[in-house]
Design a protein around this motif. Structure first.
Motif, PDB file in Angstrom:
ATOM      1  N   CYS A  27     -12.256  -9.841  -5.376  1.00 43.45           N
ATOM      2  CA  CYS A  27     -11.640 -10.789  -6.322  1.00 43.45           C
ATOM      3  C   CYS A  27     -11.167 -10.070  -7.581  1.00 43.45           C
ATOM      4  CB  CYS A  27     -12.636 -11.891  -6.695  1.00 43.45           C
ATOM      5  SG  CYS A  27     -12.995 -13.053  -5.367  1.00 43.45           S
ATOM      6  N   ALA A  28     -11.974  -9.143  -8.081  1.00 44.57           N
ATOM      7  CA  ALA A  28     -11.586  -8.374  -9.268  1.00 44.57           C
ATOM      8  C   ALA A  28     -10.313  -7.577  -9.006  1.00 44.57           C
ATOM      9  CB  ALA A  28     -12.723  -7.448  -9.697  1.00 44.57           C
ATOM     10  N   GLY A  44     -17.206 -21.848   4.187  1.00 46.76           N
ATOM     11  CA  GLY A  44     -18.457 -22.589   4.199  1.00 46.76           C
ATOM     12  C   GLY A  44     -19.509 -22.078   3.236  1.00 46.76           C
ATOM     13  N   VAL A  45     -19.533 -20.785   2.972  1.00 48.10           N
ATOM     14  CA  VAL A  45     -20.602 -20.222   2.137  1.00 48.10           C
ATOM     15  C   VAL A  45     -20.519 -20.703   0.686  1.00 48.10           C
ATOM     16  CG1 VAL A  45     -21.676 -18.095   1.287  1.00 48.10           C
ATOM     17  CG2 VAL A  45     -20.902 -18.244   3.650  1.00 48.10           C
ATOM     18  N   PRO A  46     -19.356 -20.641   0.021  1.00 48.70           N
ATOM     19  CA  PRO A  46     -19.325 -21.133  -1.359  1.00 48.70           C
ATOM     20  C   PRO A  46     -19.685 -22.618  -1.481  1.00 48.70           C
ATOM     21  CG  PRO A  46     -17.348 -19.867  -0.901  1.00 48.70           C
ATOM     22  CD  PRO A  46     -18.072 -20.057   0.399  1.00 48.70           C
ATOM     23  N   THR A  47     -19.392 -23.384  -0.437  1.00 48.59           N
ATOM     24  CA  THR A  47     -19.720 -24.802  -0.456  1.00 48.59           C
ATOM     25  C   THR A  47     -21.213 -25.013  -0.198  1.00 48.59           C
ATOM     26  OG1 THR A  47     -17.517 -25.298   0.376  1.00 48.59           O
ATOM     27  CG2 THR A  47     -19.143 -27.037   0.549  1.00 48.59           C
ATOM     28  N   ALA A  48     -21.759 -24.261   0.749  1.00 45.39           N
ATOM     29  CA  ALA A  48     -23.167 -24.432   1.123  1.00 45.39           C
ATOM     30  C   ALA A  48     -24.125 -23.843   0.089  1.00 45.39           C
ATOM     31  CB  ALA A  48     -23.420 -23.797   2.486  1.00 45.39           C
ATOM     32  N   LEU A  49     -23.700 -22.797  -0.580  1.00 41.98           N
ATOM     33  CA  LEU A  49     -24.559 -22.142  -1.570  1.00 41.98           C
ATOM     34  C   LEU A  49     -23.844 -22.061  -2.915  1.00 41.98           C
ATOM     35  CD1 LEU A  49     -25.906 -19.138   0.535  1.00 41.98           C
ATOM     36  CD2 LEU A  49     -27.179 -21.168  -0.167  1.00 41.98           C
ATOM     37  N   PRO A  50     -24.092 -23.014  -3.800  1.00 45.43           N
ATOM     38  CA  PRO A  50     -23.446 -22.968  -5.117  1.00 45.43           C
ATOM     39  C   PRO A  50     -23.737 -21.681  -5.887  1.00 45.43           C
ATOM     40  CG  PRO A  50     -24.450 -25.107  -4.745  1.00 45.43           C
ATOM     41  CD  PRO A  50     -24.890 -24.212  -3.614  1.00 45.43           C
ATOM     42  N   SER A  51     -24.872 -21.029  -5.616  1.00 46.43           N
ATOM     43  CA  SER A  51     -25.198 -19.776  -6.311  1.00 46.43           C
ATOM     44  C   SER A  51     -24.247 -18.648  -5.920  1.00 46.43           C
ATOM     45  CB  SER A  51     -26.642 -19.364  -6.007  1.00 46.43           C
ATOM     46  OG  SER A  51     -26.810 -19.127  -4.620  1.00 46.43           O
ATOM     47  N   PHE A  52     -23.576 -18.779  -4.765  1.00 43.81           N
ATOM     48  CA  PHE A  52     -22.624 -17.758  -4.319  1.00 43.81           C
ATOM     49  C   PHE A  52     -21.518 -17.565  -5.356  1.00 43.81           C
ATOM     50  CE2 PHE A  52     -18.733 -16.504  -2.086  1.00 43.81           C
ATOM     51  CZ  PHE A  52     -19.162 -15.363  -1.414  1.00 43.81           C
ATOM     52  N   LEU A  53     -20.945 -18.676  -5.827  1.00 38.04           N
ATOM     53  CA  LEU A  53     -19.856 -18.592  -6.802  1.00 38.04           C
ATOM     54  C   LEU A  53     -20.321 -17.919  -8.090  1.00 38.04           C
ATOM     55  CD1 LEU A  53     -16.914 -19.265  -7.524  1.00 38.04           C
ATOM     56  CD2 LEU A  53     -17.736 -21.472  -8.358  1.00 38.04           C
ATOM     57  N   ASP A  54     -21.498 -18.288  -8.570  1.00 38.55           N
ATOM     58  CA  ASP A  54     -22.018 -17.671  -9.800  1.00 38.55           C
ATOM     59  C   ASP A  54     -22.227 -16.171  -9.629  1.00 38.55           C
ATOM     60  OD1 ASP A  54     -22.042 -20.152 -11.069  1.00 38.55           O
ATOM     61  OD2 ASP A  54     -24.113 -20.571 -10.436  1.00 38.55           O
ATOM     62  N   SER A  55     -22.743 -15.770  -8.475  1.00 32.63           N
ATOM     63  CA  SER A  55     -22.966 -14.339  -8.230  1.00 32.63           C
ATOM     64  C   SER A  55     -21.651 -13.581  -8.108  1.00 32.63           C
ATOM     65  CB  SER A  55     -23.789 -14.146  -6.953  1.00 32.63           C
ATOM     66  OG  SER A  55     -25.067 -14.689  -7.114  1.00 32.63           O
ATOM     67  N   VAL A  56     -20.676 -14.167  -7.422  1.00 32.60           N
ATOM     68  CA  VAL A  56     -19.363 -13.526  -7.311  1.00 32.60           C
ATOM     69  C   VAL A  56     -18.748 -13.372  -8.696  1.00 32.60           C
ATOM     70  CG1 VAL A  56     -16.997 -13.811  -6.459  1.00 32.60           C
ATOM     71  CG2 VAL A  56     -18.923 -14.230  -4.931  1.00 32.60           C
ATOM     72  N   LYS A  57     -18.831 -14.416  -9.512  1.00 31.63           N
ATOM     73  CA  LYS A  57     -18.281 -14.344 -10.877  1.00 31.63           C
ATOM     74  C   LYS A  57     -18.966 -13.242 -11.681  1.00 31.63           C
ATOM     75  CE  LYS A  57     -16.793 -19.120 -11.547  1.00 31.63           C
ATOM     76  NZ  LYS A  57     -17.035 -20.352 -12.336  1.00 31.63           N
ATOM     77  N   ARG A  58     -20.269 -13.076 -11.491  1.00 27.65           N
ATOM     78  CA  ARG A  58     -21.002 -12.022 -12.210  1.00 27.65           C
ATOM     79  C   ARG A  58     -20.445 -10.646 -11.842  1.00 27.65           C
ATOM     80  NH1 ARG A  58     -25.859 -12.438 -10.035  1.00 27.65           N
ATOM     81  NH2 ARG A  58     -25.855 -10.438  -8.978  1.00 27.65           N
ATOM     82  N   TYR A  59     -20.181 -10.431 -10.546  1.00 25.56           N
ATOM     83  CA  TYR A  59     -19.622  -9.143 -10.127  1.00 25.56           C
ATOM     84  C   TYR A  59     -18.160  -8.999 -10.555  1.00 25.56           C
ATOM     85  CZ  TYR A  59     -23.774  -7.845  -7.529  1.00 25.56           C
ATOM     86  OH  TYR A  59     -25.060  -7.488  -7.193  1.00 25.56           O
ATOM     87  N   VAL A  60     -17.410 -10.083 -10.565  1.00 29.83           N
ATOM     88  CA  VAL A  60     -16.027 -10.024 -11.054  1.00 29.83           C
ATOM     89  C   VAL A  60     -16.027  -9.578 -12.516  1.00 29.83           C
ATOM     90  CG1 VAL A  60     -14.004 -11.415 -11.664  1.00 29.83           C
ATOM     91  CG2 VAL A  60     -15.062 -11.699  -9.427  1.00 29.83           C
ATOM     92  N   ASP A  61     -16.948 -10.113 -13.298  1.00 29.62           N
ATOM     93  CA  ASP A  61     -17.036  -9.725 -14.707  1.00 29.62           C
ATOM     94  C   ASP A  61     -17.310  -8.230 -14.877  1.00 29.62           C
ATOM     95  OD1 ASP A  61     -16.544 -12.326 -15.505  1.00 29.62           O
ATOM     96  OD2 ASP A  61     -18.662 -12.813 -15.805  1.00 29.62           O
ATOM     97  N   ILE A  62     -18.046  -7.649 -13.941  1.00 26.62           N
ATOM     98  CA  ILE A  62     -18.355  -6.218 -14.011  1.00 26.62           C
ATOM     99  C   ILE A  62     -17.143  -5.370 -13.646  1.00 26.62           C
ATOM    100  CG2 ILE A  62     -19.719  -4.366 -12.914  1.00 26.62           C
ATOM    101  CD1 ILE A  62     -21.977  -6.484 -12.580  1.00 26.62           C
ATOM    102  N   TYR A  63     -16.402  -5.766 -12.605  1.00 30.24           N
ATOM    103  CA  TYR A  63     -15.341  -4.923 -12.049  1.00 30.24           C
ATOM    104  C   TYR A  63     -13.929  -5.279 -12.497  1.00 30.24           C
ATOM    105  CZ  TYR A  63     -18.955  -3.052  -9.035  1.00 30.24           C
ATOM    106  OH  TYR A  63     -20.090  -2.432  -8.570  1.00 30.24           O
ATOM    107  N   CYS A  64     -13.767  -6.347 -13.233  1.00 37.05           N
ATOM    108  CA  CYS A  64     -12.425  -6.792 -13.622  1.00 37.05           C
ATOM    109  C   CYS A  64     -12.077  -6.339 -15.038  1.00 37.05           C
ATOM    110  CB  CYS A  64     -12.376  -8.322 -13.546  1.00 37.05           C
ATOM    111  SG  CYS A  64     -10.720  -8.991 -13.599  1.00 37.05           S
TER     112      CYS A  64
END
Length: 107
Positions: A27-28, A44-64
């Motif tokens: 994403c970054a 299905g994963v982002p819908t089934a696990l709301p924590s997935f989006l938060d974790s992806v955003k955390r890594y985007v913040d690191i690499y973007c």
């Protein structure tokens, strides 16, 4: 995997973190290259696990890049697990329309 993560299975949690890291890096890269205003994650994963989006955003913040990240919002797509099916349907309709346009006589 989602059920195992909800049960706090350590191997599943590790696998999810790795998936979030590489999704965040991807994403970054997209944000850094294309500078979109909105990036939607489907499936299905982002819908089934709301924590997935938060974790992806955390890594985007690191690499973007900071400026690109500030102008891009990241959300879960509304189609969720049906996104691939809808996309395949759109591609099929586009192909049919192209074939139909080729068979029409030009005026």
């Amino acid at each position: 995997v989602c059920e195992a993560v909800r049960s706090n299975d350590s191997a599943a949690m590790y696998a999810l973190d790795i998936a979030c890291k590489f999704s965040g890096i991807a994403c970054a890269n997209l944000i850094n290259i294309f500078n979109p205003g909105l990036l939607l994650l489907g499936g299905g994963v982002p819908t089934a696990l709301p924590s997935f989006l938060d974790s992806v955003k955390r890594y985007v913040d690191i690499y973007c890049l900071d400026l690109s990240r500030r102008t891009c919002s990241i959300s879960v797509a509304g189609l969720s697990a049906d996104a691939g099916l809808v996309g395949a349907g759109v591609l099929a309709l586009q192909s049919v329309n192209q074939l139909r346009d080729k068979t029409r006589p030009y005026m």
